[in-house]
Design a protein around this motif. Structure first.
Motif, PDB file in Angstrom:
ATOM      1  N   VAL A 256      -9.875 -10.345 -10.070  1.00  0.00           N
ATOM      2  CA  VAL A 256     -10.188 -10.917  -8.761  1.00  0.00           C
ATOM      3  C   VAL A 256     -10.279  -9.835  -7.692  1.00  0.00           C
ATOM      4  O   VAL A 256     -11.077  -9.924  -6.759  1.00  0.00           O
ATOM      5  CB  VAL A 256      -9.124 -11.974  -8.394  1.00  0.00           C
ATOM      6  N   GLU A 257      -9.482  -8.782  -7.817  1.00  0.00           N
ATOM      7  CA  GLU A 257      -9.473  -7.731  -6.800  1.00  0.00           C
ATOM      8  C   GLU A 257     -10.780  -6.966  -6.730  1.00  0.00           C
ATOM      9  O   GLU A 257     -11.132  -6.408  -5.688  1.00  0.00           O
ATOM     10  CB  GLU A 257      -8.325  -6.737  -7.061  1.00  0.00           C
ATOM     11  N   TYR A 258     -11.521  -6.913  -7.851  1.00  0.00           N
ATOM     12  CA  TYR A 258     -12.725  -6.083  -7.919  1.00  0.00           C
ATOM     13  C   TYR A 258     -14.014  -6.864  -8.122  1.00  0.00           C
ATOM     14  O   TYR A 258     -15.092  -6.271  -8.167  1.00  0.00           O
ATOM     15  CB  TYR A 258     -12.592  -5.067  -9.073  1.00  0.00           C
ATOM     16  N   VAL A 259     -13.933  -8.178  -8.280  1.00  0.00           N
ATOM     17  CA  VAL A 259     -15.114  -8.936  -8.694  1.00  0.00           C
ATOM     18  C   VAL A 259     -16.217  -8.881  -7.637  1.00  0.00           C
ATOM     19  O   VAL A 259     -17.418  -8.774  -7.974  1.00  0.00           O
ATOM     20  CB  VAL A 259     -14.711 -10.390  -9.022  1.00  0.00           C
ATOM     21  N   GLU A 260     -15.864  -8.924  -6.363  1.00  0.00           N
ATOM     22  CA  GLU A 260     -16.892  -8.858  -5.322  1.00  0.00           C
ATOM     23  C   GLU A 260     -17.589  -7.500  -5.316  1.00  0.00           C
ATOM     24  O   GLU A 260     -18.814  -7.411  -5.157  1.00  0.00           O
ATOM     25  CB  GLU A 260     -16.271  -9.145  -3.959  1.00  0.00           C
ATOM     26  N   ASP A 261     -16.837  -6.437  -5.488  1.00  0.00           N
ATOM     27  CA  ASP A 261     -17.433  -5.099  -5.549  1.00  0.00           C
ATOM     28  C   ASP A 261     -18.317  -4.943  -6.783  1.00  0.00           C
ATOM     29  O   ASP A 261     -19.365  -4.282  -6.736  1.00  0.00           O
ATOM     30  CB  ASP A 261     -16.337  -4.034  -5.550  1.00  0.00           C
ATOM     31  N   MET A 262     -17.899  -5.536  -7.884  1.00  0.00           N
ATOM     32  CA  MET A 262     -18.699  -5.449  -9.112  1.00  0.00           C
ATOM     33  C   MET A 262     -20.063  -6.095  -8.929  1.00  0.00           C
ATOM     34  O   MET A 262     -21.099  -5.514  -9.308  1.00  0.00           O
ATOM     35  CB  MET A 262     -17.929  -6.112 -10.270  1.00  0.00           C
ATOM     36  N   TYR A 263     -20.092  -7.275  -8.341  1.00  0.00           N
ATOM     37  CA  TYR A 263     -21.375  -7.964  -8.187  1.00  0.00           C
ATOM     38  C   TYR A 263     -22.225  -7.356  -7.083  1.00  0.00           C
ATOM     39  O   TYR A 263     -23.452  -7.465  -7.122  1.00  0.00           O
ATOM     40  CB  TYR A 263     -21.141  -9.453  -7.954  1.00  0.00           C
ATOM     41  N   SER A 264     -21.599  -6.715  -6.142  1.00  0.00           N
ATOM     42  CA  SER A 264     -22.391  -5.951  -5.164  1.00  0.00           C
ATOM     43  C   SER A 264     -23.091  -4.784  -5.850  1.00  0.00           C
ATOM     44  O   SER A 264     -24.256  -4.468  -5.551  1.00  0.00           O
ATOM     45  CB  SER A 264     -21.484  -5.445  -4.043  1.00  0.00           C
ATOM     46  N   TYR A 265     -22.396  -4.156  -6.797  1.00  0.00           N
ATOM     47  CA  TYR A 265     -23.024  -3.073  -7.562  1.00  0.00           C
ATOM     48  C   TYR A 265     -24.122  -3.613  -8.483  1.00  0.00           C
ATOM     49  O   TYR A 265     -25.191  -2.992  -8.610  1.00  0.00           O
ATOM     50  CB  TYR A 265     -21.962  -2.344  -8.383  1.00  0.00           C
ATOM     51  N   TYR A 266     -23.885  -4.768  -9.117  1.00  0.00           N
ATOM     52  CA  TYR A 266     -24.915  -5.341  -9.980  1.00  0.00           C
ATOM     53  C   TYR A 266     -26.190  -5.639  -9.189  1.00  0.00           C
ATOM     54  O   TYR A 266     -27.306  -5.414  -9.684  1.00  0.00           O
ATOM     55  CB  TYR A 266     -24.405  -6.632 -10.626  1.00  0.00           C
ATOM     56  N   LYS A 267     -26.013  -6.137  -7.971  1.00  0.00           N
ATOM     57  CA  LYS A 267     -27.182  -6.442  -7.142  1.00  0.00           C
ATOM     58  C   LYS A 267     -27.976  -5.168  -6.814  1.00  0.00           C
ATOM     59  O   LYS A 267     -29.205  -5.177  -6.771  1.00  0.00           O
ATOM     60  CB  LYS A 267     -26.730  -7.100  -5.835  1.00  0.00           C
ATOM     61  N   SER A 268     -27.278  -4.085  -6.558  1.00  0.00           N
ATOM     62  CA  SER A 268     -27.969  -2.837  -6.203  1.00  0.00           C
ATOM     63  C   SER A 268     -28.563  -2.134  -7.417  1.00  0.00           C
ATOM     64  O   SER A 268     -29.522  -1.367  -7.285  1.00  0.00           O
ATOM     65  CB  SER A 268     -26.988  -1.893  -5.498  1.00  0.00           C
ATOM     66  N   ALA A 269     -28.015  -2.383  -8.615  1.00  0.00           N
ATOM     67  CA  ALA A 269     -28.473  -1.678  -9.819  1.00  0.00           C
ATOM     68  C   ALA A 269     -29.444  -2.477 -10.670  1.00  0.00           C
ATOM     69  O   ALA A 269     -29.993  -1.937 -11.643  1.00  0.00           O
ATOM     70  CB  ALA A 269     -27.267  -1.284 -10.681  1.00  0.00           C
TER      71      ALA A 269
END
Length: 460
Positions: free
Chosen positions: A202-215
């Motif tokens: 939960v602590e990193y899930v928002e950052d992970m999907y922000s990276y997926y969107k950019s990549a």
């Protein structure tokens, strides 16, 4: 020659003494005794009834002088205390009392009582209302009464005087806070139930999907069919329909299927392939995806058996090496499945919607025309079309908009395309996906009527 008689001077009251030197010495000794008797420098005080006290002829030693000085200081202190009782303060100097007027002139000014000023008031304007809240703040004690009065006057004037700017600012802040609170109420925390689940990160899930969107654009295969001289869109659809059946036969994970299609499209967009080796490319892509995603990947001879031994094990391994070289071993890419998991969670619906989402997404992956949309758009459109098909209201909310990053108008074109695939699935010759989702295990969502209202709304 007659001699002249020398007459020596006489002392007053004394007879002349023969012999000048002897007479002089005796007079000096008598004067010294007289001086020793008067050395006390004492002023004879008056005795009882005004009678003089007898003179003391005591030598003035150091201890005797100290005793005299102590007696004089004690007498001065006693006189000072007696005068202070009467309300008058006198100053003693060298054992004498000064005049009362001089003492009063040198009298120090009496200290005024230190008045404690009122605490300073801090004005706060509440953003929700127009009321004024006053908080007290401790201040230092001011000795001057005028300064204390001025500070109280200033604080009271600040309390009463409200400018137009401060009032308008408070109202605008209250309105902004109200809108923010309303938006926060509409957006649901979809990760609240997974706080104690370490696998949910939960602590990193928002950052992970922000990276997926950019990549996702880096690994997104664009239109490549024009560069392929021997294959077309129909051949690609036939191959993917066969891969879906093989995937279902081996009971592989959904991640493996979506990664297989991604590897296939990326390889075909990087190089040309002949019609004869197209199925070999698909088999090798599934072998690579299985080794990447599965715990127990299928063996090479099992994949060869699924192709009726059309290819040998050596050909599959050579093609696997060739594909990895073209892709530069880059297999960690955001596929549509990565976004589907998150968007289905944000939808907060039952298993019927989930199965319908996967059904529409696999239909879209099988058709080449969906490559014009990026993976996140395909996933969000599948969720939107599934909610529309099953009449879930509202069709799109603030929670979905926040987590997908798309509004409802941005998804209608792709959703319309997915619904059209659903409408033609029952009559299509390629029935691998259709049969998979007609089973009761998948809630038979393929048998549900498509959302033709969405097609009509999109056409209008």
């Amino acid at each position: 020659m007659a001699s002249r008689q020398v007459i020596l001077p006489k002392n007053i009251g004394e007879a002349p003494i023969p012999g000048a030197v002897k007479q002089k010495n005796m007079v000096a000794e008598k004067k010294n005794r007289r001086a020793l008797g008067d050395i006390g420098n004492m002023v004879a005080p008056c005795g009882v009834k005004g009678k003089p006290l007898p003179q003391v002829s005591r030598p003035a030693t150091r201890s005797f002088c100290a005793q005299l000085l102590a007696n004089a200081q004690a007498a001065a202190a006693e006189n000072k205390n007696s005068l202070a009782v009467n309300g008058n303060v006198a100053i003693v100097a060298d054992g004498a009392l000064l005049d009362k007027r001089a003492a009063l002139a040198r009298k120090p000014a009496q200290k005024k009582d230190a008045t404690k000023p009122k605490p300073e008031e801090i004005i706060e304007i509440s953003p929700d209302t127009e009321e004024v809240h006053v908080k007290q703040k401790p201040t230092q004690v001011v000795n001057d009464e005028k300064l204390a009065e001025n500070s109280v006057d200033k604080s009271s004037s600040r309390k009463k005087a409200l400018t137009l700017t401060s009032t308008l600012t408070a109202r605008s802040q209250a309105a902004a806070y109200g809108l923010n609170d309303k938006q926060k109420e509409d957006i649901v925390d979809i990760d609240a139930a997974d706080v104690n689940n370490d696998l949910a990160v939960v602590e990193y899930v928002e950052d992970m999907y922000s990276y997926y969107k950019s990549a996702e654009n880096e690994s997104w295969p664009h239109d490549y069919m024009d560069s392929q001289p021997e294959i077309n869109e129909k051949m690609r659809a036939i191959l993917i329909d066969w891969l879906i059946q093989v995937h279902y036969k081996f009971e592989l994970s959904p991640e493996t299927l979506y990664l297989t299609i991604n590897i296939l499209d990326r390889y075909l967009s990087a190089t040309t392939a002949s019609r004869r080796e197209l199925q070999l490319v698909g088999m090798s892509a599934m072998l690579i995806a299985s080794k990447y995603e599965e715990i127990w990947a299928p063996e090479v001879n099992e994949l060869v058996g699924m192709s009726d031994n059309t290819y040998s094990n050596k050909q599959v391994l050579i093609m696997e090496k060739r594909i990895l070289g073209k892709l530069e071993w880059n297999l960690t890419v955001p596929t549509p499945y990565v976004f589907l998991v998150r968007f289905i969670k944000a939808s907060m619906t039952d298993s019927d919607v989930e199965n319908m989402v996967y059904f529409l997404a696999e239909l879209g992956m099988m058709n080449y025309s969906t490559l014009m949309y990026c993976p996140s758009v395909i996933a969000a459109s599948a969720v939107y079309a599934a909610r529309f098909t099953l009449n879930k209201t509202p069709l799109w909310n603030e929670t979905l908009r926040k987590h997908t990053g798309f509004s409802e108008p941005q998804l209608k074109d792709c959703a319309k395309l997915l619904v059209s695939f659903h409408s033609a699935a029952a009559e299509n010759k390629l029935k691998g996906t259709y049969r998979k989702y007609t089973s009761m295990e998948r809630k038979a969502v393929a048998l549900l009527p498509p959302a033709k209202f969405l097609l009509a709304a999109a056409s209008n």
